[in-house]
Design a protein around this motif. Structure first.
Motif, PDB file in Angstrom:
ATOM      1  N   ILE A  40      37.318  24.962  30.579  1.00  0.00           N
ATOM      2  CA  ILE A  40      37.513  25.613  29.302  1.00  0.00           C
ATOM      3  C   ILE A  40      36.415  26.535  29.120  1.00  0.00           C
ATOM      4  N   ILE A  41      36.642  27.945  29.068  1.00  0.00           N
ATOM      5  CA  ILE A  41      35.704  28.728  28.755  1.00  0.00           C
ATOM      6  C   ILE A  41      36.035  29.524  27.377  1.00  0.00           C
ATOM      7  N   ALA A  42      35.114  29.499  26.657  1.00  0.00           N
ATOM      8  CA  ALA A  42      35.049  30.191  25.178  1.00  0.00           C
ATOM      9  C   ALA A  42      34.242  31.486  25.514  1.00  0.00           C
ATOM     10  N   ALA A  73      31.529  35.225  28.477  1.00  0.00           N
ATOM     11  CA  ALA A  73      31.037  33.942  27.895  1.00  0.00           C
ATOM     12  C   ALA A  73      29.542  33.904  27.881  1.00  0.00           C
ATOM     13  N   GLU A 111      39.701  30.771  23.659  1.00  0.00           N
ATOM     14  CA  GLU A 111      39.274  29.743  24.459  1.00  0.00           C
ATOM     15  C   GLU A 111      40.194  29.544  25.625  1.00  0.00           C
ATOM     16  N   THR A 130      41.920  28.069  29.150  1.00  0.00           N
ATOM     17  CA  THR A 130      41.604  26.899  30.140  1.00  0.00           C
ATOM     18  C   THR A 130      42.099  27.172  31.564  1.00  0.00           C
ATOM     19  N   GLU A 161      43.967  30.366  23.713  1.00  0.00           N
ATOM     20  CA  GLU A 161      44.142  30.083  22.392  1.00  0.00           C
ATOM     21  C   GLU A 161      42.914  31.077  21.813  1.00  0.00           C
ATOM     22  N   LEU A 163      40.569  32.027  18.878  1.00  0.00           N
ATOM     23  CA  LEU A 163      39.417  31.277  18.028  1.00  0.00           C
ATOM     24  C   LEU A 163      39.319  31.885  16.957  1.00  0.00           C
TER      25      LEU A 163
END
Length: 112
Positions: A51-53, A67, A88, A90, A108, A110
């Motif tokens: 998971i990368i935000a 990121a 976010e 995945t 998704e 944020l």
């Protein structure tokens, strides 16, 4: 007679030593093969989803996610409608000569 016996003993010891060396070589090769297969034989273990935000950004190279730990080139999904959004993501991350690439499985937005 004693000379022949000693000579025979020498050949017997030499033969046993060669067998021992061959056994050791077989053991080392078997262990090496086992360890190599263990690390290379399961590519799915290295391909776990992460998971990368970050922020979706359009660059000359394509769409990336900026990121905290670096930039990730996006593949697998079109995120062009999410430029400048915090997301976010995945997916499966791989490292190339150019940098990180993420094969996006899920994204998704944020909320700030």
């Amino acid at each position: 007679m004693r000379i022949m016996r000693e000579g025979g003993d020498f050949k017997k010891r030499e033969s046993q030593a060669m067998k021992s060396i061959i056994e050791l070589i077989v053991i080392f090769l078997s262990a090496f093969t086992f360890l190599t297969m263990g690390s290379l034989g399961n590519p799915l273990a290295a391909a776990e989803e992460e998971i990368i935000a970050g922020i979706v950004v359009q660059t000359d190279e394509g769409i990336i996610i900026e990121a905290e730990d670096g930039d990730y080139l996006v593949q697998g999904k079109d995120l062009s409608d999410m430029i400048d959004y915090a997301v976010e993501v995945t997916g499966i991350v791989t490292e190339t000569e150019e940098g990180y690439v993420i094969e996006v499985k899920k994204v998704e937005e944020l909320q700030e």
